[in-house]
Scaffold this motif. Structure first.
Motif, short mmCIF file in Angstrom:
data_model
loop_
_atom_site.label_atom_id
_atom_site.label_comp_id
_atom_site.label_asym_id
_atom_site.label_seq_id
_atom_site.Cartn_x
_atom_site.Cartn_y
_atom_site.Cartn_z
N SER A 1 10.48 8.24 -3.27
CA SER A 1 11.13 6.98 -3.62
C SER A 1 11.68 6.26 -2.40
O SER A 1 11.48 5.05 -2.23
N ILE A 2 12.37 7.00 -1.54
CA ILE A 2 12.98 6.38 -0.36
C ILE A 2 11.91 5.95 0.64
O ILE A 2 11.98 4.87 1.22
N ILE A 3 10.89 6.78 0.84
CA ILE A 3 9.81 6.44 1.77
C ILE A 3 9.07 5.19 1.31
O ILE A 3 8.64 4.36 2.12
N GLY B 1 12.42 2.42 -1.79
CA GLY B 1 13.43 2.37 -2.83
C GLY B 1 14.78 1.94 -2.28
O GLY B 1 15.13 2.26 -1.14
N SER B 2 15.53 1.20 -3.08
CA SER B 2 16.78 0.61 -2.60
C SER B 2 17.92 1.62 -2.52
O SER B 2 18.93 1.35 -1.87
N LEU B 3 17.78 2.76 -3.18
CA LEU B 3 18.85 3.76 -3.18
C LEU B 3 18.65 4.75 -2.04
O LEU B 3 17.52 5.07 -1.67
N ILE C 1 0.84 -1.20 0.00
CA ILE C 1 0.00 0.00 0.00
C ILE C 1 0.88 1.25 0.00
O ILE C 1 0.68 2.18 -0.79
N VAL C 2 1.87 1.28 0.89
CA VAL C 2 2.77 2.43 0.95
C VAL C 2 3.59 2.53 -0.33
O VAL C 2 3.75 3.61 -0.91
N GLY C 3 4.09 1.38 -0.80
CA GLY C 3 4.90 1.38 -2.02
C GLY C 3 4.13 1.91 -3.22
O GLY C 3 4.64 2.74 -3.98
N PHE C 4 2.89 1.47 -3.37
CA PHE C 4 2.07 1.93 -4.49
C PHE C 4 1.74 3.41 -4.37
O PHE C 4 1.81 4.17 -5.35
#
Length: 204
Positions: free
Chosen positions: A125-127, A130-132, A75-78
């Protein structure tokens, strides 16, 4: 370098490219980049703590069955992916480290139009998982600030001088984030070198 008869004379005249002028610019640039990195870092970790600790502990775990807790991750990722897409669509292309290096070589600075899109896009992206990390975005953000400070506050027009100040911004970002001034300076010089030591004069 010095242009006048002495260091004091160059300091009083504030000649472009002299040691006194470079020293003052470095202090200003370091302050701006240090404060910017601190604010970026605090906002990032504040939102990370809220999204991944406060909300799950207070709104999900007490009210939903254990098997459903894992659904919070997609959910957060989307949601963050959608926010990232909206950032690129409506705020503009944030660019990346390769674009930053290209601008340093071609224009000597990065346009401020890329600063806020980079801030928002990297945070989303980080939240979202994301891997970076935030190192590359901070380099681009502080490079923007470095070039802007040089051209707007100090009114510099010489491309090599503006490039030097942009590199100061890049070095300041990593120095502030990692707490390693020498390492940040060396990385900022290294990452822009495509054919050997192109900016050896700034190392000196």
């Amino acid at each position: 370098k010095t242009k006048g008869a002495s260091f004091v004379e160059d300091f009083l005249n504030f000649e472009e490219g002299t040691a006194p002028q470079s020293l003052i610019v470095a202090l200003v640039m370091g302050t701006i980049c240090g404060v910017s990195a601190f604010v970026y870092y605090k906002i990032l970790w504040g939102i990370l703590a809220f999204v991944w600790h406060t909300v799950p502990n207070n709104l999900i775990i007490p009210y939903f069955p254990e098997w459903s807790w894992v659904l919070w991750i997609p959910i957060v990722g989307f949601t963050m992916a959608v926010c990232l897409g909206l950032t690129v669509k409506y705020m503009g292309e944030p660019g990346d480290l390769a674009y930053t290096v290209k601008c340093v070589h071609e224009k000597a600075y990065i346009s401020m139009d890329h600063c806020m899109p980079m801030v928002c896009a990297s945070q989303f992206s980080i939240i979202g998982g994301g891997s970076l990390g935030p190192e590359a975005p901070l380099v681009a953000i502080c490079a923007c600030l470095g070039g802007w400070t040089s051209r707007t506050i100090f009114k510099r027009t010489n491309r090599n001088i503006v490039r030097k100040h942009t590199l100061m911004g890049m070095a300041g970002a990593l120095a502030a984030f990692f707490g390693s001034p020498l390492g940040g300076s060396l990385f900022a010089l290294e990452v822009n070198n495509r054919f050997g030591a192109e900016y050896f004069e700034h190392i000196i």
